[in-house]
Design an enzyme around this catalytic site. Structure first.
Site, short mmCIF file in Angstrom:
data_model
loop_
_atom_site.label_atom_id
_atom_site.label_comp_id
_atom_site.label_asym_id
_atom_site.label_seq_id
_atom_site.Cartn_x
_atom_site.Cartn_y
_atom_site.Cartn_z
N HIS A 1 62.48 32.95 -19.89
CA HIS A 1 63.69 33.23 -20.68
C HIS A 1 63.29 33.95 -21.99
CE1 HIS A 1 67.42 32.61 -22.79
NE2 HIS A 1 67.87 31.61 -22.04
N GLU B 1 65.29 38.47 -19.03
CA GLU B 1 64.64 37.34 -18.37
C GLU B 1 64.33 37.64 -16.90
OE1 GLU B 1 67.11 33.84 -19.00
OE2 GLU B 1 68.12 34.89 -20.65
#
Length: 305
Positions: free
Chosen positions: A175, A278
């Site tokens: 992330h 991500e």
């Protein structure tokens, strides 16, 4: 619930430090971390979550964004850098009381290897194995390894192995938060013609623009893509390339002004200086592993030169 293992910084430093290159540190009021410095870059990795908090190639300044309001305490996720979302991405499918993005970012990972490569890069390997504590969240036996290489580029690879006697499904993401001169200054390349799921409208669409600019809240999951993405930031005079492998979804996120006001660990204007790009496996691209099988989700971050 306690997902900790005992941290002995002195023992880790004695066993895994590399003089002038890798050191283990614990500052008052902060979570313990590894500091890496080599001929290419500097980086910091928190042991809590195996969480990369900083990556600065010597040719430029900080590539990753960390929230100045981030929590730095056990039981709360770190905001910024590169959280490891595992074994689920987003809210849990059936129990919204379970932690957002899984327990991987809420537990200490064990350092199992550090190495100075012949090329001058630095290699760090972390491991997280199933335990009684993890089974209170997720009932399976597994072994997760996060391999990190710090060089001119930052490479992360999350390898998950099914060590149980039955198949299981998981979702995950690396992330990554990126440091920007300003959200209004940048554009993102590499996603033209790709179908995405717009989580804010619950609709699917195809990106028609060659270069995506961001002027409103954005939560898009681009599907069936392994294409590299470039964040072009002319004010900072750099282009950050985000490559990936073993991931079929690319997630882009910026909360925008209104949502930011309600996020406790991001400053009110924090949305202006970051975007998340991500490497994700989720939705129709969750990973199913038979007993003994493994899957790797990887990302490589660096300057597009």
């Amino acid at each position: 619930m306690n997902l900790e293992y005992p941290i002995d910084i002195d023992l880790l430093d004695k066993k895994y430090s590399i003089e002038g290159e890798v050191g283990f540190m614990e500052m008052e009021g902060e979570l313990p971390f590894i500091s890496i410095s080599n001929k290419y870059a500097q980086a910091d990795i928190c042991l809590y979550g195996a969480h990369v908090m900083s990556f600065t190639p010597h040719k430029t300044f900080e590539l990753l964004w960390m929230s100045p309001d981030s929590f730095s305490e056990e039981g709360k996720a770190i905001r910024g850098g590169i959280p490891v979302c595992f074994p689920w991405f987003g809210p849990h499918k059936t129990d919204p009381q379970l932690p957002q993005h899984g327990f991987g970012r809420l537990t200490y990972w064990e350092v199992v290897e550090t190495k100075s490569e012949a090329t001058g890069e630095t290699f760090i390997r972390f491991q997280l194995n199933a335990s009684e504590a993890t089974k209170t969240y997720w009932p399976y036996d597994f072994s997760a390894e996060l391999a990190i290489t710090v060089g001119a580029q930052l490479q992360l690879s999350l390898k998950v192995t099914n060590t149980s006697s039955e198949a299981f499904e998981y979702s995950c993401a690396l992330h990554s938060y990126f440091n920007l001169s300003g959200i209004e200054n940048i554009h993102i390349e590499g996603l033209q013609g790709t179908t995405y799921y717009n989580q804010l409208t619950n609709e699917h669409a195809v990106q028609e623009e060659q270069n995506l600019t961001i002027s409103e809240p954005l939560t898009r999951h681009y599907l069936d893509t392994q294409s590299p993405v470039v964040i072009s930031d002319p004010v900072f005079r750099r282009r950050i390339q985000v490559q990936k492998a073993g991931s079929q979804v690319t997630t882009l996120w910026n909360p925008g002004q209104e949502a930011c006001l309600n996020i406790q660990d991001i400053p009110d204007e924090g949305y202006e200086t970051f975007v998340c790009v991500e490497a994700t496996n989720a939705f129709k691209h969750c990973i199913t592993l038979a007993p003994g099988e493994s899957h790797q989700t990887a990302t490589t971050i660096g300057l597009d030169e």
